[in-house]
Every structure is written in C-alpha cells, then in structure tokens.
Design an enzyme around this catalytic site. Structure first.
Site, PDB file in Angstrom:
ATOM      1  CD  GLU A  10      48.845  19.129  -0.969  1.00 46.90           C
ATOM      2  OE1 GLU A  10      48.129  18.187  -1.212  1.00 46.90           O
ATOM      3  OE2 GLU A  10      48.722  19.796   0.275  1.00 46.90           O
ATOM      4  CE1 TYR A 131      52.606  14.121  -3.088  1.00 48.55           C
ATOM      5  CE2 TYR A 131      52.070  12.098  -1.983  1.00 48.55           C
ATOM      6  CZ  TYR A 131      51.884  13.208  -1.864  1.00 48.55           C
ATOM      7  OH  TYR A 131      50.895  13.777  -1.571  1.00 48.55           O
ATOM      8  CG  ASP A 133      48.167  11.486  -2.606  1.00 45.14           C
ATOM      9  OD1 ASP A 133      48.329  10.560  -1.425  1.00 45.14           O
ATOM     10  OD2 ASP A 133      47.654  12.660  -2.321  1.00 45.14           O
ATOM     11  CB  SER A 140      53.549  18.733  -3.216  1.00 43.02           C
ATOM     12  OG  SER A 140      52.481  17.677  -3.197  1.00 43.02           O
ATOM     13  CG  ASN A 195      49.069  23.018   1.481  1.00 47.37           C
ATOM     14  OD1 ASN A 195      48.362  22.389   2.391  1.00 47.37           O
ATOM     15  ND2 ASN A 195      49.530  22.595   0.378  1.00 47.37           N
TER      16      ASN A 195
END
Lengths: 541, 61
Positions: A10, A131, A133, A140, A195
């Site tokens: 991300e 998006y 954030d 992401s 992640n």
C-alpha cells in the site's frame, strides 16, 4: 522455504496543489480518485472499476488476541466506515459538501452520475484498491505471490497516480503534484505498508521476536533517504530512512500515533482460521525497483525462517533507539546493543538473517528462481555496503539520493542545510517523470530497473494471474456494468431480473486464480450464466 | 568519504553479474556527472525555500 509468499503493498502519496499550498488535502485526494473514476467511465483506458465494500473490515482486532473498543480507538483507526461525519477533524465544509457517499448499493460507478457525487474509494481492473485514506490518495496493490510481481504492481500504482493527476489537469482542475515519500518534514508522516500472509498457527510472539531486529536493520538496503533528523527535520543531516524518526513503540495496534515497529492489526481479509495478514508499517516507499524487490523478498524469507523455527535469536536492548541510530549513520558503522551485551552493526544483523536463510535453503534444496535471486542480491548488497557503499547506488535508493545531493552540494559549495538540498529531498519523490529526480537518474541508466514502461503499463490494466486478484480484476473488466461493490474478500453483483445482490466471497487469497477460472472467463458467458457456472465451480471446488 | 562521491568506476567493477547487465548503463566519466548535475539544476523547482515550505501534509498512517 522460499522468497515467495502472498503479499500486497500500500502506498499513501503526498499531494499538493502548488498554486494553493493550503488547499484541503482530503479534497485534493478526492479529486485524484474521482478523476480516475471518470477516466474509467469514459472508457479512455481499458479498465474496469467498482466501489469499495466496507463490510469485511475489522481494523480494531489486535493480533495479541483482543479487540480495542471503538471508544478507545484513535479516530483515524476507524477505517471500516465511510469517511464522513465521523472524521470532522480532517474534513472542512467544502469536503463535507462533497461527501455524497460512494458505496451506494444498487448503483455502479458507470451509471448516470449525480453531479455532486465524488468517487473516493474504488477497486480497479488490475485488482488494486484506489482511494482516499485520511488526507492522502492511496493505491493498495493487488495480491501477488513473488517479490518481482510485488514490484511490478507497486510501480503500476505510481502510473495510476500519474494518469489520475493528468486527468485532473485535463478536466481543468489545475496541477496537482504527487510524491512517493513518507514525510513532509514538518511533523507529519504517512505510510507505505506491506502486507504478508502468514499462517495463523504461527505464534505472534515469535513473529515479534524474529522480525524486530530485522526491521530495525533492513533500512540499510531499502531506506529511501531523508534530509533532516527528528520528526520536524530540524537537524539538517542526511539519514537513511524516511520513517525511522516517527516510530515510538515496539509493538502496538496504532498506525497514526505512537507508531510501533511491529503493528498488531489483525484483519486477515481471508479465512480467519487459516491466516493472519501481517501488516507492516515501518517501511519507506521506494521509487527504486530493486529496493522494493529486496524489501519484500528478504522479508518473505525471514518470515519463513520464523515459521520454521530457524530465525536467528537476536534481542535488541532498545529497538526504537536502534532503529533511529542506524538510520542516522550513513557510514553504516554504528553498533547497537543486544540484551546479551553484544554490539552489532546493521550489516552484522542482516548477515545473521542472510546466513540462516542461505543455510536453510541449501539444506532443503530450495532452488526456485525467486529465492535464488533474492539470496544472491541480498548477499551482494550487504557485501557492497560493507566494502564500497557507493557502488550500491544503482540498487539502493538512499545511497543514490545521498550521492546526488553530495555532488550537488560540492558543485554549488553549499551544505545540507541549503534549501535546494531540502528541495532535492522532496523532488526525488516527485512522480512526474520529467521532474522527479529519481526518474532523471533512471533515465540515464543510473538506477537498475526490473520492468519496462510497457510492462508497467500492462500491470495498470491487468491483474496478477495467480491470486484471487485475477477474479477481482477480470470480473471488473468483463462485467463492469454488473459489479456493484468489491473489496479484498468479496465481489457483489447485480444480475438482470434479480432483486437481491449476489455476493461472491473469496476467503482464500490464493484461489480464484487463472488456473481455476481462466476457462470460465474465456467462455465469454452472459453475466447470469457466468455467476451460475461460478457457483457450480465453487461448490465442486 | 568514499560513499559521498559518485563512484561510477567502482560500480563498473563490482557489477557484471547476470542480473545487472540488462539494465545498468554506467556513465563512468566525470563528464557524465557534470551533465547530470546540469540537468538537476535545470529541473529543480525555482524558489526552493518557498516550495519546500509549501509542502505541508496532513496526518497519515
């Protein structure tokens, strides 16, 4: 044992409107995302998209086995709801007026638009999420399984941002500048999170013990460099990492305050029983492709060492202090103290991990190309850092940046406190390829690249084929008019004549890939037929 | 300090292994560095101090 693992990256980008430095950052970020949604709608780029579905989010679940109550959470931790009235402190009157909500059930982003509606959160046809954030536009990446693929779809995110900024300009929205960095040097930091999918059976305490010394020291080959020490950058010295001075804790759930070296957010976006998603917040955003490759590849290998009980046992006396001490020493000679009294440099610590990974792979005959590449590059980089760090400039972002600034300072007879050095620090990360200093070095062949512009452009419009991102991306490309909402775990469809939405869950991130579903997409079925065949496939599978 | 100068020459010596060759086109001369610095001078935003001061971000993760 391998350098392969399910990974997603991300990036929160810095954003400004140079003609109006005080412009509201949430509004600017929304302009970027909404402009891209318009590009998609107009079919100007071959890409599908759908709104985000918030229903599988659980940002307050802690990996240590408990859940933080909403009342006790920092407002910025409530990432599972539409950013609206709950985030008044980030929003001004203008942005509240823009907040028409973007996950309205029953309406795809392709349908007739209410002129006040702004899309702030969507899923792209390459499987990524794009998006707003908080006060930054964020990309992401889709789920990938190799370090090289992680680099490719991360670079695709930079290209998405560039196209969105260009679209804002074409729409008459003026010039917006985007930066792939992590601080404004005025007390604010924003993240580039990694992640990693980890089996739930692995004890979280062993992850903390095994990863902490690795995270404290890996910056020597994947830091992006920063001019200024302290959160305010008040002391004009070069340091290795963008992020180091913003970390204050060893372990914790927060990501915006009191940042921890190991983040405990336990929101797997997958089967809870089988997996956890390790949410890593300590890394720098890298423009350099090899710095990104090594950041992901070495972390994959270290996680394997931890999972198999082969991680070196190294316990730092004070991990937060060590993180900053290492970052502040561009000579790479600083030693940090271990609990057992030993003193080690960052290079020494990294060698312990590398040696363990090499030994394990040799013993278990691990010879896949990804693992071999990571081990080879990891060793070569550490050897260069020990003998001649300047020679690692083409693959290590902070060294390339530091060299460029040093040459500039020599030419102009100025110190690192000169405003132009601070500007170089910022402009290094400018996403405009004719202005960004990283891109100017890369254009001269001074930064090693792994992927061509054509390959990156392809990854903007195509999903990875070996994870569920394939299904997510492909349905958005083939059936964009029927996808109402999407998130990491599920896709929701509206079917002709059906009154209810059809939600298709994807609990296994490694399934729903091309090997499983490629033939179904190739059959070019009409949507209801497609969903029917998919249901048969899933009940058999 | 050696790491504070562009040492393209040592770059040339230490690479040459398979993965590097595809991408690195080393400009091994001082003229290359001069030319690069000329370009940097030309692409840097004007009024550095004001530009840097204007780069103010809101909180992030």
């Amino acid at each position: 044992m391998s350098a392969r693992r399910l990974v997603g990256l991300e990036t929160e980008y810095g954003i400004i409107r140079p003609s109006m430095p005080k412009a509201n950052a949430t509004v600017l970020s929304a302009q970027i995302v909404d402009a891209y949604a318009q590009l998609v709608r107009q079919g100007r780029i071959h890409l599908g998209a759908a709104r985000w579905d918030y229903s599988d989010e659980s940002p307050l679940q802690d990996a240590r086995g408990y859940r933080v109550s909403r009342e006790n959470a920092h407002p910025t931790q409530l990432t599972d709801v539409e950013p609206s009235v709950g985030e008044q402190r980030v929003w001004d009157a203008e942005s509240v007026a823009l907040d028409a909500g973007d996950a309205r059930i029953g309406q795809t982003i392709y349908q007739e638009q209410d002129s006040n509606e702004v899309v702030m959160n969507m899923v792209l046809g390459n499987g990524a999420r794009f998006y707003v954030d908080h006060a930054h536009p964020e990309y992401s990446s889709p789920e990938v399984t190799t370090p090289r693929a992680a680099v490719l779809w991360d670079q695709a995110g930079d290209e998405v941002m560039r196209q969105a900024a260009e679209q804002v300009r074409l729409l008459g929205g003026g010039e917006l500048l985007l930066y792939k960095n992590n601080t404004d040097n005025k007390a604010v930091s924003y993240g580039a999170h990694e992640n990693y999918l980890v089996p739930r059976a692995v004890e979280f305490s062993s992850i903390v013990a095994g990863l902490t010394p690795f995270f404290v020291s890996r910056q020597i080959f994947c830091g992006s460099g920063r001019v200024g020490r302290g959160q305010l950058g008040q002391d004009p010295h070069f340091q290795i990492s963008q992020r180091a001075d913003f970390f204050e804790a060893e372990v914790g759930l927060e990501t915006t305050v009191n940042r921890p070296i190991i983040n405990t957010r336990d929101e797997p976006h997958a089967s809870w029983e089988k997996y956890r998603r390790l949410h890593v917040i300590i890394g720098d955003a890298n423009l350099g492709q090899v710095s990104t490759l090594l950041r992901v590849g070495t972390t994959n290998l270290v996680l394997e060492l931890i999972e198999t009980g082969n991680a070196p046992v190294l316990e730092l006396d004070d991990p937060v202090a060590a993180l900053q001490q290492i970052s502040h020493d561009t000579g790479l000679r600083a030693t940090v103290r271990l609990r057992d009294g030993r003193l080690m440099t960052a290079i020494d610590i990294q060698h312990e991990y590398l040696n363990a990974a090499e030994a394990y792979c040799a013993q278990h005959l691990v010879t896949d190309a990804d693992t071999t590449e990571i081990l080879t590059r990891w060793r070569r980089t550490l050897e260069l850092l020990a003998s001649d760090p300047a020679a690692a400039a083409s693959t290590v972002d902070w060294i390339a940046k530091h060299q460029l600034m040093t040459s500039f300072a020599q030419r102009h007879q100025v110190g690192f406190d000169d405003a132009r050095i601070a500007l170089m620090d910022l402009q290094w990360a400018d996403l405009r390829q004719d202005k960004g200093l990283y891109y100017r070095l890369a254009a001269r062949g001074r930064m090693e690249t792994l992927f061509s512009a054509e390959q990156i452009a392809h990854a903007v419009t195509s999903p990875p084929e070996d994870t569920r991102a394939y299904f997510r991306g492909m349905v958005l490309q083939r059936y964009p008019e029927n996808v109402i909402a999407a998130n990491w775990d599920a896709m929701s469809f509206s079917l002709p004549g059906a009154r209810k939405l059809r939600r298709v869950p994807m609990p296994d991130p490694l399934a729903s890939n091309r090997a499983e579903l490629g033939a179904l997409f190739d059959a070019e079925l009409e949507i209801s037929e497609f969903i029917g065949e998919l249901a048969k496939h899933q009940s058999v599978g | 300090m050696s790491q504070e100068s562009i040492s393209a020459r040592s770059n040339k010596q230490t690479q040459g292994q398979e993965v590097d060759q595809q991408a690195i086109n080393v400009q091994g001369t001082d003229a290359g560095v001069d030319d690069l610095l000329d370009e940097i001078d030309s692409v840097l935003e004007s009024n550095a101090e004001e530009f840097v001061r204007g780069f103010v971000q809101k909180g992030g993760q």
